[in-house]
Design a protein around this motif. Sequence first.
Motif, PDB file in Angstrom:
ATOM      1  N   UNK A 158      63.259  58.998  62.085  1.00 29.87           N
ATOM      2  CA  UNK A 158      64.396  59.365  61.284  1.00 29.87           C
ATOM      3  C   UNK A 158      64.003  58.806  60.061  1.00 29.87           C
ATOM      4  N   UNK A 159      64.295  59.626  58.938  1.00 29.73           N
ATOM      5  CA  UNK A 159      64.229  59.180  57.442  1.00 29.73           C
ATOM      6  C   UNK A 159      65.154  60.126  56.846  1.00 29.73           C
ATOM      7  N   UNK A 160      66.015  59.258  55.861  1.00 29.00           N
ATOM      8  CA  UNK A 160      67.048  60.224  55.014  1.00 29.00           C
ATOM      9  C   UNK A 160      67.765  59.376  54.198  1.00 29.00           C
ATOM     10  N   UNK A 161      68.902  59.880  53.637  1.00 29.23           N
ATOM     11  CA  UNK A 161      69.820  59.245  52.857  1.00 29.23           C
ATOM     12  C   UNK A 161      71.306  59.728  53.156  1.00 29.23           C
ATOM     13  N   UNK A 162      72.450  58.612  52.764  1.00 27.06           N
ATOM     14  CA  UNK A 162      73.392  58.937  52.978  1.00 27.06           C
ATOM     15  C   UNK A 162      74.507  58.450  51.646  1.00 27.06           C
ATOM     16  N   UNK A 163      75.792  59.084  51.626  1.00 27.80           N
ATOM     17  CA  UNK A 163      76.495  58.679  50.513  1.00 27.80           C
ATOM     18  C   UNK A 163      77.936  58.877  51.143  1.00 27.80           C
ATOM     19  N   UNK A 164      78.677  57.564  50.826  1.00 29.73           N
ATOM     20  CA  UNK A 164      80.022  57.333  51.150  1.00 29.73           C
ATOM     21  C   UNK A 164      80.853  57.034  50.364  1.00 29.73           C
ATOM     22  N   UNK A 165      81.782  57.689  49.752  1.00 25.61           N
ATOM     23  CA  UNK A 165      82.959  57.576  48.918  1.00 25.61           C
ATOM     24  C   UNK A 165      84.189  57.027  49.767  1.00 25.61           C
ATOM     25  N   UNK A 166      84.683  56.082  49.025  1.00 25.22           N
ATOM     26  CA  UNK A 166      86.029  55.486  49.879  1.00 25.22           C
ATOM     27  C   UNK A 166      87.031  54.952  48.893  1.00 25.22           C
ATOM     28  N   UNK A 167      88.130  54.798  49.596  1.00 28.25           N
ATOM     29  CA  UNK A 167      89.386  54.485  48.455  1.00 28.25           C
ATOM     30  C   UNK A 167      90.090  53.451  49.243  1.00 28.25           C
ATOM     31  N   UNK A 168      90.068  52.073  48.542  1.00 29.88           N
ATOM     32  CA  UNK A 168      90.294  50.878  49.201  1.00 29.88           C
ATOM     33  C   UNK A 168      91.722  50.603  48.696  1.00 29.88           C
ATOM     34  N   UNK A 169      92.831  50.202  49.839  1.00 21.71           N
ATOM     35  CA  UNK A 169      94.122  49.993  49.580  1.00 21.71           C
ATOM     36  C   UNK A 169      93.970  48.289  49.996  1.00 21.71           C
ATOM     37  N   UNK A 170      94.323  47.609  48.916  1.00 17.14           N
ATOM     38  CA  UNK A 170      94.317  46.152  49.042  1.00 17.14           C
ATOM     39  C   UNK A 170      95.848  45.569  49.337  1.00 17.14           C
ATOM     40  N   UNK A 171      95.664  44.834  50.693  1.00 11.19           N
ATOM     41  CA  UNK A 171      97.113  44.297  51.145  1.00 11.19           C
ATOM     42  C   UNK A 171      97.539  43.031  50.893  1.00 11.19           C
ATOM     43  N   UNK A 172      96.577  42.334  50.183  1.00  7.78           N
ATOM     44  CA  UNK A 172      96.751  40.768  50.258  1.00  7.78           C
ATOM     45  C   UNK A 172      97.652  40.315  48.953  1.00  7.78           C
ATOM     46  N   UNK A 173      98.316  39.237  48.726  1.00 12.25           N
ATOM     47  CA  UNK A 173      98.978  38.982  47.686  1.00 12.25           C
ATOM     48  C   UNK A 173      98.215  38.711  46.307  1.00 12.25           C
ATOM     49  N   UNK A 174      96.722  38.351  46.527  1.00 13.66           N
ATOM     50  CA  UNK A 174      95.897  38.445  45.462  1.00 13.66           C
ATOM     51  C   UNK A 174      95.411  39.835  45.026  1.00 13.66           C
ATOM     52  N   UNK A 175      95.244  39.881  43.651  1.00 17.11           N
ATOM     53  CA  UNK A 175      94.736  41.294  43.340  1.00 17.11           C
ATOM     54  C   UNK A 175      93.460  41.844  43.417  1.00 17.11           C
ATOM     55  N   UNK A 176      93.247  42.873  43.706  1.00 17.13           N
ATOM     56  CA  UNK A 176      92.166  43.650  43.952  1.00 17.13           C
ATOM     57  C   UNK A 176      91.209  43.024  42.922  1.00 17.13           C
ATOM     58  N   UNK A 177      89.710  42.923  43.246  1.00 17.86           N
ATOM     59  CA  UNK A 177      89.074  43.382  44.548  1.00 17.86           C
ATOM     60  C   UNK A 177      89.080  42.174  45.558  1.00 17.86           C
ATOM     61  N   UNK A 178      89.969  41.198  45.409  1.00 22.44           N
ATOM     62  CA  UNK A 178      89.944  39.971  46.214  1.00 22.44           C
ATOM     63  C   UNK A 178      91.067  40.235  47.276  1.00 22.44           C
TER      64      UNK A 178
END
Length: 175
Positions: free
Chosen positions: A64-84
């Motif tokens: 097997x050989x190839x590639x992939x692409x994955x877009x994602x949308x993150x919702x941060x649920x912590x008290x600290x601001x994104x991206x932490x």
Amino acid sequence: MRKLYFIAVVGCFFLLQHTAQSQNLVKANLLAPLLQTGSFYYERVIDDTKSTQLGVFFTKFEELSGFGVTPEFRFYLSETPAPDGFYVAPFLGFMRFTVEDNEFESYKGTSTNFGGGLVAGRQWIFKDRVSFDIFLGPEYTASSVSVESGNKGDIEDAAFSGWIGRGGISLGLKF
């Protein structure tokens, strides 16, 4: 049609990044080399609770050989601001593989996969510069197979279809 759909999804992904806030991260998945894969991510913070991420991978593993692409949308649920902090992230996935075996059964073809899923993870930012991210979740993917030579069943066996897991541990830089 699928290519047009994919281009539209990636285009929308980048349009969501219209914020003036300039928090960007580049990361590499530390587990990917175990599967003879290179996996990299670009994350951009939208506001204190959201970010977008685009992942790409390249692989050559057995037949097997190839590639992939994955877009994602993150919702941060912590008290600290994104991206932490802790987050959940719906994502889409596109993968394209060449499946080829010339040693034993002599077959060749391609597998194109579309899917999506949801991951949960935790990202830490150290010294406002270094990121450490752990994530895991399910993904459902459907594949279409094209045969150049040999048995279609051999190519379908090597293709990913159905429920699979998506996970990783990444290390990166914030800028």
